[in-house]
Design an enzyme around this catalytic site. Sequence first.
Site, PDB file in Angstrom:
ATOM      1  CG  ASP A   1      -2.017   0.804   0.835  1.00  0.00           C
ATOM      2  OD1 ASP A   1      -2.302   1.551   0.249  1.00  0.00           O
ATOM      3  OD2 ASP A   1      -3.144   0.686   1.907  1.00  0.00           O
TER       4      ASP A   1
ATOM      5  CE1 TYR B   1       4.134  -6.626   3.247  1.00  0.00           C
ATOM      6  CE2 TYR B   1       3.468  -9.052   3.077  1.00  0.00           C
ATOM      7  CZ  TYR B   1       3.147  -7.777   2.388  1.00  0.00           C
ATOM      8  OH  TYR B   1       3.129  -7.411   0.797  1.00  0.00           O
TER       9      TYR B   1
END
Length: 304
Positions: free
Chosen positions: A60, A124
Amino acid sequence: MHTRARYLVFFQYIGTKYSGAVKVPPHQLERKGIQDHLEDAIRRLKPLNPVSLFVSSRTDTGVHALSNSAHFDLQRKNNKLPFTEDTLVEALNFHLRTEQIRITRAHRVPDDFHARFHAQSRTYVYRIALGISHGSLLPLTDHNLCWNIRNTELDMGAMRKAAALLVGTHNFSSFRAVSSDLPFKNPVKTLDVADIQPGRSFSHTHFHRDIPIWELTFRSRSFLYRQVRRMTGALVAVGQGQLSVPQLKDILEAQDSLAYPQGLAAPAHGLFLTRVDYKDSDLKLSQQMSEEQFPSTGNSEDST
């Protein structure tokens, strides 16, 4: 003579000024995506074929990557041999030099390879700095690279218990963003890792004071839109006492994005995509290459 080659490239970026990993629609060109810049760099190599990059992992706006990946095809003019992997990395980085984007390595891969669908796992890491009342108190090496929280302590025991509930195969609909543009994506995911460990400031040995850093690591084959940020926000809420471990379990079991408390998701700037892993067998073509088969065709400045 067939000279088109398919490459898998790994790349990193500081996502602060970019509109996410993938390209943006033409009407939003005031802030380009990472893919836009990568495709521009590939076009500067003047390939015969149209440039189309396939990114493995969407991140994002504001999210960073230490290792994202993508594949593309490249056919050189005049039947020139494909670029060697090292030459391709140097050439693309030459054309990316004004951006906070760098190619780290490249692999020549089979023609049916796909960066997204062949990925075995994605990792992540979310970085949290404790005891920071304002972002300006962070060293420049960590500014916009972690979530600064006023709390000086979090209940790590409770956070780890909550994280353990997330590990395994679940319907993660509650952790999908309400505004997701991919509602058709299967919400059942297998989370292999949800780990919480102490981290370090990037300037740990040189800053005037010690900053407690914690890193939350998540690994899965794939994630839902904003799933990691929403899981992180919920775990931090548990650490702060805003949510109990049973309440987090209830949110997970609700399987409804509206069951997730509003305003709890972690901000984008603390999140890093750190790994995209593939089977070695999927990269076998590049392992068979040699400098003798694909000789270097010049330095990065004239590799067109």
